[in-house]
Design an enzyme around this catalytic site. Sequence first.
Site, PDB file in Angstrom:
ATOM      1  N   ASP A  83       2.920  35.078  53.401  1.00  0.00           N
ATOM      2  CA  ASP A  83       3.554  34.545  54.604  1.00  0.00           C
ATOM      3  C   ASP A  83       3.322  35.491  55.779  1.00  0.00           C
ATOM      4  OD1 ASP A  83       5.205  33.618  56.558  1.00  0.00           O
ATOM      5  OD2 ASP A  83       6.991  33.485  55.301  1.00  0.00           O
ATOM      6  N   ARG A 142       6.425  28.226  53.759  1.00  0.00           N
ATOM      7  CA  ARG A 142       7.383  29.334  53.745  1.00  0.00           C
ATOM      8  C   ARG A 142       8.186  29.316  52.448  1.00  0.00           C
ATOM      9  NH1 ARG A 142       7.692  30.745  59.390  1.00  0.00           N
ATOM     10  NH2 ARG A 142       8.842  32.604  58.815  1.00  0.00           N
ATOM     11  N   GLN A 177       5.702  33.861  49.453  1.00  0.00           N
ATOM     12  CA  GLN A 177       6.207  34.878  50.366  1.00  0.00           C
ATOM     13  C   GLN A 177       5.229  36.009  50.631  1.00  0.00           C
ATOM     14  OE1 GLN A 177      10.977  35.077  50.057  1.00  0.00           O
ATOM     15  NE2 GLN A 177       9.893  35.233  48.155  1.00  0.00           N
ATOM     16  N   TYR A 190      13.344  24.784  59.070  1.00  0.00           N
ATOM     17  CA  TYR A 190      13.165  25.116  60.482  1.00  0.00           C
ATOM     18  C   TYR A 190      14.250  24.456  61.318  1.00  0.00           C
ATOM     19  CZ  TYR A 190       8.554  27.131  59.722  1.00  0.00           C
ATOM     20  OH  TYR A 190       7.517  27.917  59.333  1.00  0.00           O
ATOM     21  N   SER A 249       5.873  35.567  58.678  1.00  0.00           N
ATOM     22  CA  SER A 249       7.003  36.458  58.461  1.00  0.00           C
ATOM     23  C   SER A 249       6.614  37.911  58.684  1.00  0.00           C
ATOM     24  CB  SER A 249       7.541  36.303  57.029  1.00  0.00           C
ATOM     25  OG  SER A 249       8.391  35.187  56.938  1.00  0.00           O
TER      26      SER A 249
HETATM   27  N1  NAP Z   1      13.829  39.105  52.297  1.00  0.00           N
HETATM   28  C1  NAP Z   1      13.348  38.122  53.008  1.00  0.00           C
HETATM   29  O1  NAP Z   1      12.492  38.346  53.849  1.00  0.00           O
HETATM   30  C2  NAP Z   1      13.805  36.705  52.820  1.00  0.00           C
HETATM   31  C3  NAP Z   1      13.799  35.812  53.886  1.00  0.00           C
HETATM   32  C4  NAP Z   1      14.254  34.515  53.666  1.00  0.00           C
HETATM   33  C5  NAP Z   1      14.672  34.141  52.392  1.00  0.00           C
HETATM   34  N2  NAP Z   1      14.650  35.040  51.355  1.00  0.00           N
HETATM   35  C6  NAP Z   1      15.104  34.622  50.036  1.00  0.00           C
HETATM   36  O2  NAP Z   1      16.400  35.157  49.811  1.00  0.00           O
HETATM   37  C7  NAP Z   1      16.543  35.448  48.431  1.00  0.00           C
HETATM   38  C8  NAP Z   1      16.914  36.911  48.293  1.00  0.00           C
HETATM   39  O3  NAP Z   1      17.308  37.210  46.988  1.00  0.00           O
HETATM   40  P1  NAP Z   1      18.639  37.996  46.715  1.00  0.00           P
HETATM   41  O4  NAP Z   1      18.722  38.186  45.245  1.00  0.00           O
HETATM   42  O5  NAP Z   1      18.715  39.171  47.584  1.00  0.00           O
HETATM   43  O6  NAP Z   1      19.789  37.038  47.223  1.00  0.00           O
HETATM   44  P2  NAP Z   1      20.198  35.583  46.715  1.00  0.00           P
HETATM   45  O7  NAP Z   1      19.331  35.134  45.632  1.00  0.00           O
HETATM   46  O8  NAP Z   1      20.358  34.768  47.927  1.00  0.00           O
HETATM   47  O9  NAP Z   1      21.609  35.841  46.046  1.00  0.00           O
HETATM   48  C9  NAP Z   1      22.586  36.513  46.725  1.00  0.00           C
HETATM   49  C10 NAP Z   1      23.822  36.438  45.889  1.00  0.00           C
HETATM   50  O10 NAP Z   1      24.781  37.298  46.472  1.00  0.00           O
HETATM   51  C11 NAP Z   1      26.040  36.778  46.192  1.00  0.00           C
HETATM   52  N3  NAP Z   1      26.954  37.150  47.250  1.00  0.00           N
HETATM   53  C12 NAP Z   1      27.069  36.646  48.501  1.00  0.00           C
HETATM   54  N4  NAP Z   1      28.054  37.256  49.165  1.00  0.00           N
HETATM   55  C13 NAP Z   1      28.573  38.174  48.319  1.00  0.00           C
HETATM   56  C14 NAP Z   1      29.637  39.103  48.433  1.00  0.00           C
HETATM   57  N5  NAP Z   1      30.349  39.242  49.562  1.00  0.00           N
HETATM   58  N6  NAP Z   1      29.913  39.882  47.368  1.00  0.00           N
HETATM   59  C15 NAP Z   1      29.198  39.755  46.225  1.00  0.00           C
HETATM   60  N7  NAP Z   1      28.206  38.889  46.067  1.00  0.00           N
HETATM   61  C16 NAP Z   1      27.883  38.097  47.114  1.00  0.00           C
HETATM   62  C17 NAP Z   1      25.899  35.279  46.057  1.00  0.00           C
HETATM   63  O11 NAP Z   1      26.602  34.853  44.890  1.00  0.00           O
HETATM   64  P3  NAP Z   1      28.145  34.469  45.003  1.00  0.00           P
HETATM   65  O12 NAP Z   1      28.250  33.423  46.034  1.00  0.00           O
HETATM   66  O13 NAP Z   1      28.490  34.043  43.608  1.00  0.00           O
HETATM   67  O14 NAP Z   1      28.880  35.726  45.368  1.00  0.00           O
HETATM   68  C18 NAP Z   1      24.399  35.065  45.867  1.00  0.00           C
HETATM   69  O15 NAP Z   1      24.118  34.435  44.652  1.00  0.00           O
HETATM   70  C19 NAP Z   1      15.269  35.096  47.757  1.00  0.00           C
HETATM   71  O16 NAP Z   1      15.333  33.811  47.267  1.00  0.00           O
HETATM   72  C20 NAP Z   1      14.274  35.168  48.897  1.00  0.00           C
HETATM   73  O17 NAP Z   1      13.168  34.370  48.687  1.00  0.00           O
HETATM   74  C21 NAP Z   1      14.260  36.329  51.572  1.00  0.00           C
HETATM   75  N1  NAD Z   2      11.417  31.062  51.794  1.00  0.00           N
HETATM   76  C1  NAD Z   2      11.309  32.256  52.297  1.00  0.00           C
HETATM   77  O1  NAD Z   2      11.250  33.169  51.565  1.00  0.00           O
HETATM   78  C2  NAD Z   2      11.253  32.439  53.757  1.00  0.00           C
HETATM   79  C3  NAD Z   2      10.532  33.480  54.298  1.00  0.00           C
HETATM   80  C4  NAD Z   2      10.507  33.643  55.705  1.00  0.00           C
HETATM   81  C5  NAD Z   2      11.211  32.770  56.504  1.00  0.00           C
HETATM   82  N2  NAD Z   2      11.902  31.755  55.941  1.00  0.00           N
HETATM   83  C6  NAD Z   2      12.658  30.827  56.738  1.00  0.00           C
HETATM   84  O2  NAD Z   2      11.873  30.199  57.703  1.00  0.00           O
HETATM   85  C7  NAD Z   2      12.694  29.807  58.779  1.00  0.00           C
HETATM   86  C8  NAD Z   2      12.060  30.053  60.109  1.00  0.00           C
HETATM   87  O3  NAD Z   2      11.876  31.403  60.358  1.00  0.00           O
HETATM   88  P1  NAD Z   2      11.038  31.863  61.660  1.00  0.00           P
HETATM   89  O4  NAD Z   2      11.400  33.228  61.994  1.00  0.00           O
HETATM   90  O5  NAD Z   2       9.613  31.595  61.447  1.00  0.00           O
HETATM   91  O6  NAD Z   2      11.629  30.873  62.737  1.00  0.00           O
HETATM   92  P2  NAD Z   2      10.988  30.387  64.125  1.00  0.00           P
HETATM   93  O7  NAD Z   2      10.135  31.461  64.660  1.00  0.00           O
HETATM   94  O8  NAD Z   2      10.423  29.052  63.936  1.00  0.00           O
HETATM   95  O9  NAD Z   2      12.308  30.249  65.044  1.00  0.00           O
HETATM   96  C9  NAD Z   2      13.087  31.364  65.351  1.00  0.00           C
HETATM   97  C10 NAD Z   2      14.513  30.988  65.357  1.00  0.00           C
HETATM   98  O10 NAD Z   2      14.876  30.217  66.461  1.00  0.00           O
HETATM   99  C11 NAD Z   2      15.929  29.397  66.125  1.00  0.00           C
HETATM  100  N3  NAD Z   2      16.153  28.286  67.082  1.00  0.00           N
HETATM  101  C12 NAD Z   2      15.414  27.149  67.277  1.00  0.00           C
HETATM  102  N4  NAD Z   2      15.989  26.395  68.236  1.00  0.00           N
HETATM  103  C13 NAD Z   2      17.076  27.028  68.672  1.00  0.00           C
HETATM  104  C14 NAD Z   2      18.065  26.745  69.657  1.00  0.00           C
HETATM  105  N5  NAD Z   2      18.025  25.646  70.391  1.00  0.00           N
HETATM  106  N6  NAD Z   2      19.062  27.624  69.818  1.00  0.00           N
HETATM  107  C15 NAD Z   2      19.112  28.757  69.081  1.00  0.00           C
HETATM  108  N7  NAD Z   2      18.207  29.099  68.153  1.00  0.00           N
HETATM  109  C16 NAD Z   2      17.168  28.223  67.949  1.00  0.00           C
HETATM  110  C17 NAD Z   2      15.555  28.935  64.760  1.00  0.00           C
HETATM  111  O11 NAD Z   2      16.691  28.511  64.058  1.00  0.00           O
HETATM  112  C18 NAD Z   2      14.947  30.179  64.151  1.00  0.00           C
HETATM  113  O12 NAD Z   2      15.924  30.937  63.460  1.00  0.00           O
HETATM  114  C19 NAD Z   2      13.984  30.550  58.584  1.00  0.00           C
HETATM  115  O13 NAD Z   2      14.917  29.669  58.039  1.00  0.00           O
HETATM  116  C20 NAD Z   2      13.661  31.571  57.549  1.00  0.00           C
HETATM  117  O14 NAD Z   2      14.752  31.959  56.759  1.00  0.00           O
HETATM  118  C21 NAD Z   2      11.932  31.566  54.588  1.00  0.00           C
END
Ligand code: NAP
Ligand code: NAD
Lengths: 373, 373, 455, 455, 98, 98
Positions: free
Chosen positions: A128, A120, A125, A224, A131
């Site tokens: 994935d 993940r 991504q 996780y 997701s």
């Molecule tokens: N879209 C998806 O499905 C998904 C799922 C899981 C993970 N991700 C990951 O999440 C990231 C998404 O990228 P992104 O650019 O959207 O977000 P990001 O890289 O997480 O950056 C968000 C930025 O927003 C700022 N921020 C937070 N609260 C704020 C507020 N109230 N006002 C102004 N700024 C604020 C933070 O900086 P400050 O703290 O300095 O304000 C932070 O650096 C990627 O790394 C992606 O891989 C995405």
């Molecule tokens: N790196 C990336 O870009 C990326 C992309 C997709 C997902 N993720 C991350 O992968 C992780 C898992 O996502 P998922 O949807 O596959 O999760 P999942 O399907 O494994 O689990 C679903 C949710 O259940 C929650 N859970 C487990 N035990 C629990 C409990 N006892 N009580 C309450 N909630 C409980 C977990 O915290 C999770 O949020 C997340 O952190 C997500 O952000 C990262």
Amino acid sequence: MKLGIRSEQSDSETRVAATPVTVTALVDLGFEVDIEAGAGSVAGFTDAAYASAGAHVVPMIEAARLDVLLCIGPPTQAAVATIADGGVVVGFLDPGANVDLIADLGSRGIRAVAMENIPRSTLAQSMDALSSQATAAGYAAVLLGAGELPKFMPMLVTAAGTVPPAKVLVLGVGVAGLQAIATARRLGAVVRAYDIRPETKEQVESLGAKFVEAPTQEMDDGGYARAVDEETAARQRAILGDVVAESDLVITTAQVPGRQAPRLIDRTMVERMAPGSLIIDMAASSGGNVEGSRPDETVIVGGVRILGPRDLAARVATDASRMYGRNLLEVVSRMVVEGNLVVDGDDAVIGPALLGTHATPGVESPTDPEGAA
Amino acid sequence: MKLGIRSEQSDSETRVAATPVTVTALVDLGFEVDIEAGAGSVAGFTDAAYASAGAHVVPMIEAARLDVLLCIGPPTQAAVATIADGGVVVGFLDPGANVDLIADLGSRGIRAVAMENIPRSTLAQSMDALSSQATAAGYAAVLLGAGELPKFMPMLVTAAGTVPPAKVLVLGVGVAGLQAIATARRLGAVVRAYDIRPETKEQVESLGAKFVEAPTQEMDDGGYARAVDEETAARQRAILGDVVAESDLVITTAQVPGRQAPRLIDRTMVERMAPGSLIIDMAASSGGNVEGSRPDETVIVGGVRILGPRDLAARVATDASRMYGRNLLEVVSRMVVEGNLVVDGDDAVIGPALLGTHATPGVESPTDPEGAA
Amino acid sequence: MMELAYLGAGVLFIVGLKGLTSPASARRGNRMAALGMLVATITVVIEILDIDAEAAWWIVIAGLAVGGVIGGLLALRVQMTDMPQLVAAFNGFGGGASALVAAAAVVTVGATMANETAITTTLSLVIGTITLTGSFVAFAKLQGLVSGRPIAMPGGTATNGVIALAAVLACIGAVATSNETLYWLAAALAAILGITAVLPIGGADMPVVISLLNSLSGIAAAMAGFVIENQALIVGGALVGAAGLILTIEMSVAMNRSLSNILFSGFGGGPIDEAIGTRPVKRATADDAAIALVYANRVAIVPGYGLAVAQAQHAVRDLAAALEERDIEVYYAIHPVAGRMPGHMNVLLAEADVSYDLLLDLDHSNPKMSQTDVVLVVGANDVINPSAKTDPNSPIYGMPILDVDEATTTIVVKRSLAPGFAGIDNPLFYEEGTLMYFADAKVALEETLAAIERL
Amino acid sequence: MMELAYLGAGVLFIVGLKGLTSPASARRGNRMAALGMLVATITVVIEILDIDAEAAWWIVIAGLAVGGVIGGLLALRVQMTDMPQLVAAFNGFGGGASALVAAAAVVTVGATMANETAITTTLSLVIGTITLTGSFVAFAKLQGLVSGRPIAMPGGTATNGVIALAAVLACIGAVATSNETLYWLAAALAAILGITAVLPIGGADMPVVISLLNSLSGIAAAMAGFVIENQALIVGGALVGAAGLILTIEMSVAMNRSLSNILFSGFGGGPIDEAIGTRPVKRATADDAAIALVYANRVAIVPGYGLAVAQAQHAVRDLAAALEERDIEVYYAIHPVAGRMPGHMNVLLAEADVSYDLLLDLDHSNPKMSQTDVVLVVGANDVINPSAKTDPNSPIYGMPILDVDEATTTIVVKRSLAPGFAGIDNPLFYEEGTLMYFADAKVALEETLAAIERL
Amino acid sequence: MSDAFINGIVVFVLASFVGFEVIRRVPPTLHTPLMSGANAISGITIVGAIFAATTDHSWLAGILGFLAVAFATINVVGGFLVTDRMLEMFKKIPVKRR
Amino acid sequence: MSDAFINGIVVFVLASFVGFEVIRRVPPTLHTPLMSGANAISGITIVGAIFAATTDHSWLAGILGFLAVAFATINVVGGFLVTDRMLEMFKKIPVKRR
Ligand SMILES: NC(=O)c1ccc[n+]([C@@H]2O[C@H](COP(=O)([O-])OP(=O)(O)OC[C@H]3O[C@@H](n4cnc5c(N)ncnc54)[C@H](OP(=O)(O)O)[C@@H]3O)[C@@H](O)[C@H]2O)c1
Ligand SMILES: NC(=O)c1ccc[n+]([C@@H]2O[C@H](COP(=O)([O-])OP(=O)(O)OC[C@H]3O[C@@H](n4cnc5c(N)ncnc54)[C@H](O)[C@@H]3O)[C@@H](O)[C@H]2O)c1
Ligand SMILES: NC(=O)c1ccc[n+]([C@@H]2O[C@H](COP(=O)([O-])OP(=O)(O)OC[C@H]3O[C@@H](n4cnc5c(N)ncnc54)[C@H](OP(=O)(O)O)[C@@H]3O)[C@@H](O)[C@H]2O)c1
Ligand SMILES: NC(=O)c1ccc[n+]([C@@H]2O[C@H](COP(=O)([O-])OP(=O)(O)OC[C@H]3O[C@@H](n4cnc5c(N)ncnc54)[C@H](O)[C@@H]3O)[C@@H](O)[C@H]2O)c1
């Protein structure tokens, strides 16, 4: 190189592992693509569309023909037969539950890439599929719930009285949970949500929903959730009890990888809900977040219906297939180097997903016997 | 005064003609209220709730007992039997289709108030059950459609590609149509709509949707649409054809009172739609807006499913019952003068709905034999 | 009648200065003020026409010629980026001129001046001298002749206090005794004070200091006006004195600093840039963002998780609407993984009723970036991190990103330099064309909108 | 030193006037200006202390006493609603005083005045007199002594032009010949001009006219300052002259009229009110709405179909947020049939993310209406039509309505007086406490928000 | 105090008020040009410089006068020119709202 | 022209600028109080009236002077008082944003 997609259509499976768009891309990569007639029919992709995208639409793929088989769920015996020795199969292979299958594939030198094991990571991504399919499932769960609920989701002030908004509770705020929150909010419901991972609070609020302040704990290194000890679980249930009791629709998505799904709602909690309320347990097939839920069945407890739907993503077959097909395409592209199929166990993305090679990374794939198609 | 509610629960009927809240109000008006056990169970109202609201929960209402029977659809023989001679029955009586029933009631001196005939005036809005149930139906139609559609309604930009928003078309923008537009917009679909009445353009736009510029014509004096001549209808279909062809979900609600529903979509138009698309013909039971639609059945034409659901309002049984119960309560209140039941054929609201007295307005209702309950 | 000509010059100064406060009229305003200066100069020349000493005439002509050539060359030759220091230098010359006028008065009639004239003469001399030396220190700092970093004075503020006190005493003495030497002593102390007061102030704060010195040079000119009893000097000088003070305060407010904090605390690191972490970034205020946006033809908005956290979807829509009203093309560039769930940005922007037509995904927005004037990044971080393209060791290497650095200007709204989800630093923030606007996204967007409406 | 005291008075006037431009500081500003007046008066008294003619003293004392008592009584006794005409009367007295000062100068030194003094004397005399008579006509109109409707002059604007020309000729003659009679002739013509110029202007436009006359009385005072060579008069007079002119222009802009249109077109029907249809309504601008809202403690918003048509859901939310930021309680009163479908308002307000807690239905909002300061009706009509309660013949008789008339002030935003769905007129619009803001709902709300931010 | 002096004070105070009032809410991008323009205006001391250069004919006064004129001229000419250059960028005028 | 006169003109012009600049964007509710307050300030002519009443001792000048003082006083006293009354309503100060 030959690549094939079989028709996996069944009552519960409506998706397809490639769309005309991804077929075009696969052909461009150098594959000869076979697809079984009707494979995409329920998902809205006609054979004609596949044909004009460059696929051979065949009634049934011949045995031992394919270098690559793309599938959704684990392949059947018949499907495995279509793969040439030393070929590759890519899909959700559920390796834990299909030890025999994996062994069988291994014996024939077929490399199995399990989509559920794609890391993940940020980099991976676009591959994935967990997701992408959880996105579809979270959306579908709310539509299922809203359709089944005998109440309106939004508030309406009308001449025949004020209809109050439905109260929705989402437990487990992973990918599916977040999408469920967003969808329920779109429909106008009052949404609360809870997850064991503390950072989900901000995520819940970023969708305009309220976080339920029950105990949280840090996740594992992979991002996780970890399993919860019994004391914490009890406190969780105590706090959640009241919230569950006043909810009209509860959607649970909690999972802990490699374990039973955590039990978040027990029978007494269900019994406190108003009759006519609805619970959708998206974890029913991995043990269930709700006591008494059963996969693909509707259980009624004190007027409260508990649904345990599997394959929710299949309810939005077209778009789920589009996303899944795209995921597979990205995986396959990664395995094509200069027109040749190279399954690299060292690759940061493919490696972890390659079954049977975990312990022996670096197994060089035998060079593909055929050139570009 | 005795008032009763029978259980009308069936496969398709899930609503109930009174809720605990309206029962309380009826009791306050001076009624003794009988309700059959289980009458509200599917709609989420328990017998216990009715009992504590002041109703007698009975297994079956005795014959010839009631001064007032509240019902949803036209009463069965058994139901009519519960009404005392000279009593009143209020509900959707569908007088056009139930000539025998109406005659029967008349012969027993039972006054029949048909909810569908309550005038759509400003004054009578709180009694307008057509509106309240159309609201529920319009909402339910979209949820049904969104649940059945193999696509997402909203647009999503994801790592597995961009999911385009669904294109929804609503034909007929009365109460149900407007609610359908609003609900589809909430879900994030791109919504277009069309109605023959010109003022609906502004209304459509007031919900953020686009109006399809096909021919419009002024309505009749009652605010209802008039039938359309064939030339206009042809022009309509020509313009709508293109829009229908590119829609993922079409919901039709067009009605012309006292006539067959207008045919807005013919077979060739359906055939131009993409496979996997969906049509919900809410007018299927009154002739259908879509060629080939059949009430309560799913017809598939070239991969396009045409649904003709009846009783859509019953899908949100709880809230539909709440609103309907409130409508009935307002009607009954209007008929209670100083604790006595007075059915006044001259009344601006009750008069037009009183069957059999249309031609002879002013028929004084026989004074109610009983005093306040 | 000469007085009325001077009055006319004064009116032109006023109108010109007013014009300078708004972008649309600034250039015209500057030219009107210049016209006023021409009127005043011609008037004084006419006034002295009857003077018979030819030498005096040559002095004037030589002075005008030398000054005109030097000033003109400097002004036309300088690089855009060096303009602030040039203004400082010009200001020093102006202050010097006023001091010299006073000095000439001391030399010629010093002993016979009325008390009131003596006071104004002293003020003109002292203030003019402070302006002269202070401005040249500021110049030297900005030009890099002296380090831009704050230079601590032995004894700090206290030393300056002592020098200032001594100068005041010298002034009082000069007025009281009409002793020429005391005048020169006061001037000398003022010269030192100008240097020691400015040296401890950091390069980043120099614009504020120059503005204050500008105000002082106006006052010096006004005092010189009292000395030679000329109302043009009084009007022009007082005008600049007051306007400069207000401007100074506005500038310190725009930097979120108080004036005294700037003057007395030895803050402010490198020139212009200010460091938050270890590396310097360019900071922007709401007004900077507003100006940049309003003068753009095409603006891209890049929403990220921070937009969601701040629930700023309505604010961003309102801002975009204000730009569209001004015929500026606005589009939203949506990265596939912006936010924390697939479609996160979509659900928010749909709620705010942003038209789908304006939402461009990665494939559609990246090609437009290079023709985009301003990219407004709202709470996004990882999705615009160029190390995904440039640094093979980065954990996000290989992820496609939005190429916001291809646009002319990038304004990044976030609360701090904190990393996003991936937990890594973002080199974009330190790039030349990037302005960092540190604030909660909702607050920042609302304030930028307010600033736009004010323009 | 007296001059410095006068300067002090002038500074107090400036600061006071500045204070008067903002609600928070207005009262303090007025008091500072009054203090300035006290300073000026004491100064002049000190200046004349050495005068030995006792009679002159008694004249001054009597004048102060009589004027003080009359002015004081009038100011304290008058009804709030009669204040505008009182201001007009006071203004007339002020102009009269300046004219009298000039007249006294004519009487005493008229024949010997320098040209420049003669000019300013004439200006003071003539402008003061116009102010005097013009103000009293304005007073009479507002007080109802003369009809508020425009009174057409025979010959119209041309007649006034002739009178004005004659007055100018008389002035020139007076200055040129120093002939006393010509002064009086000029004054007489000015008196007539004041009357004939104001009579044709309608009552509704009187505030603008009074403001203009106020500016004139300032100029008259400044001219009187030239006559007696006193800078306090010049400063104070010029200040009021300029400020009054700007204010006059602002007021006509607020009425969407040009100044010349007001002065020369004989417009403006009844006093204050303006008729659109046949019956008069009170109109409100964005600024009126802003002031009313900002000074409220509790505000109800009543959305109707017009909100939906204008798609003003985001604008209404933004406005409500701005009020909440100012600690004003805001709730939405949702009528069951507002809009064109059940729940129409809900879907819009949900889109704008208005919290459900703030949405009150009929049963919950009506009891709060009487404790609500301002109701802002946004494109609703039938649902607030009181004839549903009062007129048994109305087609909507019997429909429950939102009792917005129980609140202190009701502001109705719609584009015209056009009826709503039911096609009937709405008596609410003509009620005392109702202000009509005619505009598209979205535009109106956005402009009101902008006006609030400006306050 | 002489009349001229008192008059000077009156004028000084009033001009200061004008200066205070004229500057309100200046967009930050205009801060530098405004400062530069105001600075050029303070070069009005050129009038004083010319007076100083011509009223006394001593050697010292001559030098002081020459320097004063030269300095002031640098300020005036350079100041207005450089301001004008800075302002070249403000060519497009933003569309005002409604 | 006399110096005093020219000085008067300078002062008049500057004061007018101050007047123009001080009034900007006044909320309409303040239009009437502002007008009223400004009107009271124009009663500064009271200074002139007192001068007029005392410099000459003729019968006519006396009457004119008396009237002038009385008129001016009405304007001053009434004007400031009535303005103050109007402004009583502005007691609550709106909370400023952030
Ligand atoms: N879209 C998806 O499905 C998904 C799922 C899981 C993970 N991700 C990951 O999440 C990231 C998404 O990228 P992104 O650019 O959207 O977000 P990001 O890289 O997480 O950056 C968000 C930025 O927003 C700022 N921020 C937070 N609260 C704020 C507020 N109230 N006002 C102004 N700024 C604020 C933070 O900086 P400050 O703290 O300095 O304000 C932070 O650096 C990627 O790394 C992606 O891989 C995405
Ligand atoms: N790196 C990336 O870009 C990326 C992309 C997709 C997902 N993720 C991350 O992968 C992780 C898992 O996502 P998922 O949807 O596959 O999760 P999942 O399907 O494994 O689990 C679903 C949710 O259940 C929650 N859970 C487990 N035990 C629990 C409990 N006892 N009580 C309450 N909630 C409980 C977990 O915290 C999770 O949020 C997340 O952190 C997500 O952000 C990262
Ligand atoms: N809710 C339902 O279910 C339903 C269904 C059908 C009928 N109705 C009826 O509809 C009516 C609803 O009452 P209502 O008060 O909401 O609406 P209304 O009485 O129809 O009045 C709406 C008002 O909004 C104004 N308006 C229209 N566009 C506008 C714009 N862009 N900006 C500002 N104002 C605008 C119009 O006046 P201007 O033209 O002057 O601007 C109009 O008078 C009731 O009579 C109800 O019976 C309701
Ligand atoms: N007075 C009130 O407060 C009130 C309350 C509710 C409804 N109404 C009015 O009652 C009327 C009917 O509402 P309804 O929902 O019961 O309508 P309906 O169910 O009778 O018809 C549904 C819609 O179909 C449309 N239609 C008919 N023929 C068509 C054609 N050939 N092509 C396209 N569209 C066609 C009609 O115009 C109508 O909008 C509406 O005008 C509505 O505003 C008024």
